[in-house]
Design a protein around this motif. Structure first.
Motif: not given
Lengths: 188, 454, 164
Positions: B291, B297, C78-79, C84-85
């Motif tokens: 992560w 993201m 958070l995932s 996703r959030r």
């Protein structure tokens, strides 16, 4: 006990010079890095701005073995008693450099959480401005401290009640309280 | 031992370990007999609600261990190895650590309160001093939150300059971590090497932003100034030198038997424990979870850069060391790509309400003077709303939750400091290890007390 | 961003937001249940828990059916698997500032809830060790509340030389 009780004459004057030279050539700081200024203090001790040439690269972790406390960083309300305790544990003669604006006056943090100047808690010898002061500024402060040690007095002078610090005549342009040898700027 | 003062004062008739001059109380570690089962479980490092078999069985905690076998000692806040003003209370049996309780707050600066008093233009100066090892990251997350509330897009060159500064900052932060970690494990040469490399990055920062660190460079709307002429050569020299010397660190540390014995198998963390404790950053990646916000993201220009996400296997100190060393090399790789891909253009948005005008124009134009005056005295107004922006700092997910009420100052500015959350993992890491392993574990968590306490 | 359907959010007012998929506004009674449901929907990590004091700003935009109170607890989740959030905002009244603790669901919320208690005075029912974390132990008051002053000290110029 000690040098402070000896009267000042030719022989003890030489001894005094020797002691002052020894004291200023190996001032050992205690590790009191708190915040960002601590990083600059470590950088001053590292390779590029070497503090070892002043005999100061040994940062003693125990205050009992240290001469100098460089308060590097902001002092919070929770840390203030700890600061006083560590200062009290240091042995005489001891000096304090207040490094950075947070330690000198509270800096940009004028609020409930920060002590507005470490001189509210302990007596300070040299104040260093900067946020953070670059290692060169810290070294200038250390040299100023060395000048202060060099021009200070240890043994007793003949006149009674004479203060240990050098008296500055009122017509002098220097700010009262500073040793005469130290100017604002680079020491000569 | 009772006296007449019982009603008004709390009489201490058993030894507590609060320092006599400090004002401590419940935040401390109490004697084993005074601690209930749940608290004991937490201090021993048992994390609740995990699958069976992974959690420390409460029946394994020996509540009845007589207290004269164990000793509660205090480590810090003034300590060479606690990475700032972290105070740890440890219960030891001999050299083995049983329970740990970190006590923080010794650097609490009220920055979130100060953030409500400063305008958005001034806010970066406040936020940058939280995580003082990576000031650009703090400023960036603050600026990203503000720009999201304003609804503006910053120009491409500003995005790429920010990315360059963020990666250089990651480099300097990890180099300092290598230095202090080496020093904690006994290698003073590593301290000198790390700072020597870091000085190169610092002088580049000074050339670009004016300050070595805590630079108020990334501001809402872009960056404060353009990169200086010849920056590509400076950055190329930094990259080449640091990459070559990173292989010297391999010679010094990675293969060295004492270093390996001290770090391998020490401070192990599993992925379930890390996720349960909201741990992010190199600490989470060392347990095997891939992560990284830059990849998962993407923000700024990270979507267009080619880099690997480094992942560990065992979650021990050696994995974290190797991970950060590899991240140094990945950062260098990214910086070289940024140098090639840097676009031309504005370094800040040309919106006169947000960006102050260039100084030369103030003499010529009345509007420029008025805009300059308004921006620096009153600040620009930000529409009402709330936002949570997050980036990947060298320590983990650095987030900014900002609420605006339509005025020129944030209504609430909360920074999610990764070290604050990562410190919760300390009782787990330290349990069962020796006291000298405790020093190594704290160092590998890489806390920066400025963002822990804010 | 498409909205992912989380079963636990049925019946709870939600809005969209910047950087999150959904912002949910459960009431205090259903708060822990909503968070448990979000955790079951593969949101593995609780990223941030903070509190906001809306003392001076009562007229904020909230969806219908949500009564504004003085304090708000904001939880960001958070995932990692779905990237996703989601955000959850609970209204907490000043008179009875107690909320369920999330420690049993997400042990990582321990330090964050202690900070919210220290700075705002909001108590968390079921928290294992609700003590001050940033301020000294016998500090009075909760500094981040809007009616707690900044504590500015008028600037003193110490031992400045007088006019020469």
């Amino acid at each position: 006990m000690g040098l402070e009780d000896l009267p000042h004459n030719f022989l003890t004057g030489r001894v005094e010079d020797l002691v002052k030279w020894a004291r200023r050539s190996s001032v050992w700081p205690v590790t009191f890095g708190l915040a960002c200024c601590a990083i600059e203090m470590m950088a001053a001790g590292a390779a590029d701005y070497d503090l070892s040439r002043f005999g100061m690269e040994v940062f003693r972790n125990s205050p009992r073995q240290a001469d100098l406390m460089i308060v590097a960083g902001r002092v919070s309300q929770k840390m203030a008693p700890v600061l006083r305790q560590v200062y009290d544990q240091m042995m005489e003669p001891k000096w304090v450099i207040s490094m950075g604006v947070c330690a000198s006056s509270g800096g940009m943090f004028n609020n409930y959480a920060i002590v507005q100047g470490v001189d509210q808690i302990i007596p300070v010898d040299v104040y260093v401005p900067g946020c953070p002061p670059s290692p060169e500024t810290l070294m200038h402060a250390i040299l100023t401290l060395h000048e202060k040690i060099r021009t200070g007095e240890i043994t007793k002078r003949r006149a009674e009640g004479r203060p240990l610090e050098i008296e500055v005549p009122s017509s002098s342009p220097w700010v009262p309280g500073n040793p005469q040898a130290v100017q604002i700027g680079t020491p000569r | 031992m009772t006296t007449d003062f019982d009603d008004q004062h709390r009489v201490i008739d058993r030894p507590t370990w609060s320092a006599r001059e400090t004002s401590e109380g419940d935040q401390e570690l109490s004697l084993r007999e005074d601690t209930d089962a749940a608290a004991l479980g937490r201090e021993v490092g048992a994390v609740l609600r995990l699958e069976d078999g992974k959690v420390l069985d409460p029946s394994q905690i020996d509540f009845d261990r007589p207290d004269d076998e164990t000793m509660i000692i205090n480590m810090g806040p003034q300590h060479p190895s606690t990475h700032g003003v972290l105070r740890l209370m440890l219960e030891l049996e001999g050299e083995v650590v049983l329970r740990t309780k970190p006590i923080i707050g010794y650097l609490h600066t009220g920055m979130e309160k100060t953030g409500e008093e400063l305008t958005y233009v001034q806010g970066a100066t406040n936020v940058t001093r939280m995580d003082y090892m990576s000031p650009f990251h703090n400023e960036t997350v603050f600026s990203m939150a503000t720009e999201s509330l304003l609804g503006i897009e910053i120009p491409d060159r500003a995005i790429w300059i920010r990315t360059l500064m963020l990666e250089l900052n990651r480099l300097s932060s990890h180099l300092l971590w290598m230095a202090t970690n080496g020093m904690d494990l006994g290698s003073t040469s590593m301290m000198i090497y790390g700072f020597r490399e870091r000085e190169m990055v610092m002088s580049f920062f000074e050339k670009t932003t004016g300050l070595r660190f805590n630079n108020n460079f990334v501001r809402p709307g872009g960056v404060a100034a353009d990169l200086p002429d010849g920056w590509e050569d400076d950055v190329a020299v930094i990259c080449d030198t640091v990459l070559a010397r990173s292989f010297e660190y391999d010679d010094l540390l990675t293969g060295q038997p004492i270093f390996r014995e001290r770090t391998e198998g020490v401070g192990g963390l599993t992925a379930e424990e890390a996720l349960a404790l909201s741990v992010t950053g190199p600490l989470l990646r060392s347990t095997g979870v891939p992560w990284d916000l830059r990849r998962s993201m993407p923000y700024l220009a990270y979507g267009e850069l080619d880099f690997d996400v480094i992942v560990g296997t065992y979650g021990d100190n050696f994995d974290r060391y190797a991970l950060r060393l590899a991240e140094i090399r990945e950062s260098i790789r990214m910086i070289r790509q940024i140098v090639e891909k840097m676009p031309t253009g504005d370094f800040r948005i040309q919106d006169p309400k947000v960006t102050p005008p260039p100084r030369g124009r103030i003499d010529a134009s009345m509007e420029a003077l008025i805009h300059h005056f308004k921006i620096f005295t009153e600040g620009f107004k930000v529409p009402e709303g709330e936002v949570y922006a997050a980036i990947e700092s060298p320590r983990g997910e650095l987030g900014c939750y900002m609420v605006s009420d339509g005025s020129s100052k944030p209504f609430r500015m909360h920074i999610r400091g990764p070290s604050f959350v990562n410190l919760q993992v300390l009782p787990l890491l330290l349990r069962g290890g020796l006291l000298s392993d405790a020093v190594a574990c704290i160092s590998s968590v890489d806390p920066v007390m400025g963002e822990v306490d804010r | 961003m498409t909205e992912i359907s989380i079963g636990a959010l049925r019946g709870v007012p939600t809005t969209a937001g910047a950087g999150v998929d959904q912002i949910a506004f459960p009431d205090r009674a259903g708060y822990a249940g909503v968070i448990a449901g979000i955790k079951d929907a593969a949101f593995e990590m609780l990223v941030d828990l903070c509190a906001v004091d809306y003392l001076g700003h009562p007229g904020r935009t909230l969806p219908d059916g949500v009564t504004p109170e003085r304090f708000e607890i904001v939880v960001n989740l958070l995932s990692l698997s779905a990237k996703r959030r989601v955000r959850v905002r609970v209204q907490v009244p000043e008179a009875d500032a107690v909320v369920d603790s999330l420690f049993s669901l997400y042990p990582g919320s321990e330090a964050m809830e202690r900070e919210a208690y220290d700075m705002f005075g909001i108590r968390f029912a079921g928290h294992p060790d609700l003590t001050r974390i940033l301020m000294p132990d016998e500090w009075e008051g909760h500094p981040l509340r809007k009616d707690y002053g900044t504590g500015r000290v008028p600037v003193q110029f110490k031992e400045a030389p007088g006019p020469r």
